[in-house]
Design an enzyme around this catalytic site. Structure first.
Site, PDB file in Angstrom:
ATOM      1  N   ASP A  92     133.068  46.453  -9.950  1.00 16.79           N
ATOM      2  CA  ASP A  92     133.793  47.644  -9.307  1.00 16.79           C
ATOM      3  C   ASP A  92     133.572  47.699  -8.030  1.00 16.79           C
ATOM      4  O   ASP A  92     132.449  47.396  -7.485  1.00 16.79           O
ATOM      5  CB  ASP A  92     133.593  48.826 -10.336  1.00 16.79           C
ATOM      6  CG  ASP A  92     134.821  49.688 -10.048  1.00 16.79           C
ATOM      7  OD1 ASP A  92     135.658  49.482  -9.284  1.00 16.79           O
ATOM      8  OD2 ASP A  92     134.742  50.865 -10.681  1.00 16.79           O
ATOM      9  N   ASP A 271     136.071  48.414 -19.838  1.00 18.76           N
ATOM     10  CA  ASP A 271     134.785  48.713 -19.817  1.00 18.76           C
ATOM     11  C   ASP A 271     134.715  50.279 -19.765  1.00 18.76           C
ATOM     12  O   ASP A 271     135.549  51.071 -19.785  1.00 18.76           O
ATOM     13  CB  ASP A 271     134.412  48.434 -18.239  1.00 18.76           C
ATOM     14  CG  ASP A 271     134.597  49.436 -17.099  1.00 18.76           C
ATOM     15  OD1 ASP A 271     135.744  49.465 -16.823  1.00 18.76           O
ATOM     16  OD2 ASP A 271     133.696  50.217 -16.991  1.00 18.76           O
TER      17      ASP A 271
HETATM   18  N1  PRF Z   1     138.887  53.091  -9.686  1.00 17.54           N
HETATM   19  C1  PRF Z   1     137.933  52.416  -9.617  1.00 17.54           C
HETATM   20  N2  PRF Z   1     137.094  52.270 -10.493  1.00 17.54           N
HETATM   21  C2  PRF Z   1     137.090  52.891 -11.787  1.00 17.54           C
HETATM   22  C3  PRF Z   1     138.267  53.745 -11.932  1.00 17.54           C
HETATM   23  C4  PRF Z   1     139.482  53.903 -10.740  1.00 17.54           C
HETATM   24  O1  PRF Z   1     140.195  54.674 -10.748  1.00 17.54           O
HETATM   25  C5  PRF Z   1     137.978  54.477 -12.926  1.00 17.54           C
HETATM   26  C6  PRF Z   1     138.939  55.672 -13.860  1.00 17.54           C
HETATM   27  N3  PRF Z   1     138.726  55.641 -14.946  1.00 17.54           N
HETATM   28  C7  PRF Z   1     136.869  53.934 -13.511  1.00 17.54           C
HETATM   29  N4  PRF Z   1     136.309  53.060 -12.980  1.00 17.54           N
HETATM   30  N5  PRF Z   1     137.999  51.489  -8.739  1.00 17.54           N
END
Ligand code: PRF
EC number: 2.4.2.29
Length: 376
Positions: A92, A271
């Site tokens: 992420d 996830d």
């Molecule tokens: N953006 C990013 N990671 C995330 C989310 C998002 O909106 C969410 C929302 N549940 C979880 N992880 N970059």
């Protein structure tokens, strides 16, 4: 990266596919265990591979950038080598963790200034440096830098934020294309749909993301406190627009029921910290509902943790024994519960895939949702 859509369920929008990257194949639908700081908390690689057996796990840019830091990851030859995981990894972008974890933060068009949750030091993330950071971490799938709006969110804020996320995406793509991978295998960039709980914004965002021509697409900004029905309504709007022939990833979702409902709406990848975080608090997910293993009711229940025996811990230990480990605050308790919950989540998405292929997913899903909606 390649995505082969094998089959689409005739009675729902569920799909079964295969993603192929330089680190192997990923059969979808898939649940990706979260390994935030280069470890799926409490789980050895041997158990992760042999028992839980996911084709892909997740890492977090925000955490890895702060610790062990990029110099160490680069010296190790990337995250795969550092943690000795030779299958797929997705990272992420920090677009969520910066908002949920760091202390004071300031968002402007350029990026986000934030304070580390570890030592309070100040850092600045931009779409460009987040691409470079994810090149250095070296995950197979990397995420665009976005702003995840809170719930509830004022319409005008959600709209402005969504447009900024789209502009950030353009900057991410541009920078990603001119920064080569560092470790000899390719990486794919997934953009993220935002738009809070507003159908018109979700539609607009999905169209923008669909037009970016990415190899896969993500849905963000959900499972942030809205009712499940609102989440499903947004997923439905978005999956109707995102390309059929690319994998779809719903970020940070969710309960076993949320996962099945969203698979039925056309989502391929998930996830969530829930299976591991809840495990550490003594909550177990099973096909027949959830269990709070700390309850006195299990004190003399010497039956296996889970008769289904998906992972070896399920039949190796009894409920009474696991309850005792939690009561004594023994670390083994958290480890056993984490292996059980991850094993169950992976079983659930694998079963979903089998039923999509067999053609009876919709009926199976309805039965499972009823069955799992219980506290044992
Ligand atoms: N953006 C990013 N990671 C995330 C989310 C998002 O909106 C969410 C929302 N549940 C979880 N992880 N970059």
């Amino acid at each position: 990266m390649q995505f082969d859509l094998k089959i689409t369920d005739p009675k729902s929008k569920a799909r079964a596919g295969v993603i192929t990257t330089d680190h192997g194949t990923i059969e979808t639908p898939i649940f990706m265990p979260v390994g935030t700081v280069a470890t799926v908390k409490g789980v050895h690689q041997s158990e992760l591979k042999d028992e839980i057996n996911p084709d892909i796990i997740l890492g977090n840019t925000y955490h890895l950038y702060l610790r062990p830091k990029l110099e160490t990851l680069e010296a190790a030859g990337g995250l795969h080598k550092f943690m000795n995981w030779d299958r797929n990894i997705l990272t992420d972008s920090g677009g969520y963790q910066v908002y949920s974890l760091s202390g004071r933060r300031k968002i402007n068009e350029e990026g986000v200034k934030f304070k580390s949750h570890i030592d309070g030091s100040t850092h600045f993330f931009t779409p460009e440096n987040v691409m470079e950071t994810q090149r250095t971490i070296g995950a197979d799938i990397i995420m665009a830098f976005d702003e995840c709006t809170p719930y509830p969110c004022d319409y005008n804020y959600a709209k402005r934020s969504m447009h900024m996320t789209h502009r950030w995406l353009d900057r991410c793509i541009k920078h990603f294309e001119k920064t080569p991978p560092k470790y000899g295998y390719s990486q794919s960039l997934f953009p993220i749909v935002q738009g809070s709980t507003y159908k018109d914004l979700r539609k607009q965002s999905a169209e923008y993301i669909a037009n970016s021509g990415a190899e896969g697409n993500a849905i963000g900004g959900l499972s942030v406190g809205e009712p499940a029905e609102e989440m499903y309504a947004m997923t439905e709007v978005v999956t109707a627009i995102l390309p059929e022939d690319k994998p779809r990833y719903l970020m940070g979702v969710g309960t076993p029921i949320n996962i099945l409902e969203n698979i039925a709406l056309g989502v391929d990848m998930f996830d969530c910290v829930m299976p591991t975080r809840n495990a550490r608090n003594g909550m177990l997910f099973t096909a027949h509902g959830s269990i709070n293993i700390k309850n006195k009711k299990w004190e003399k229940d010497f039956s296996p943790i889970d008769e289904m025996g998906i992972t070896w811990v399920d039949t190796m230990y009894s409920k009474a024994y696991l309850r005792h480990l939690f009561a004594s605050r023994e670390m083994l308790g958290k480890q056993i519960a984490s292996i059980h919950n991850l094993g169950f989540y992976l079983w659930l998405t694998r079963e979903a895939r089998k039923h999509i292929i067999a053609g009876d997913f919709a009926e199976w899903k309805d039965k499972m949702v009823k069955q799992m909606d219980k506290r044992l």
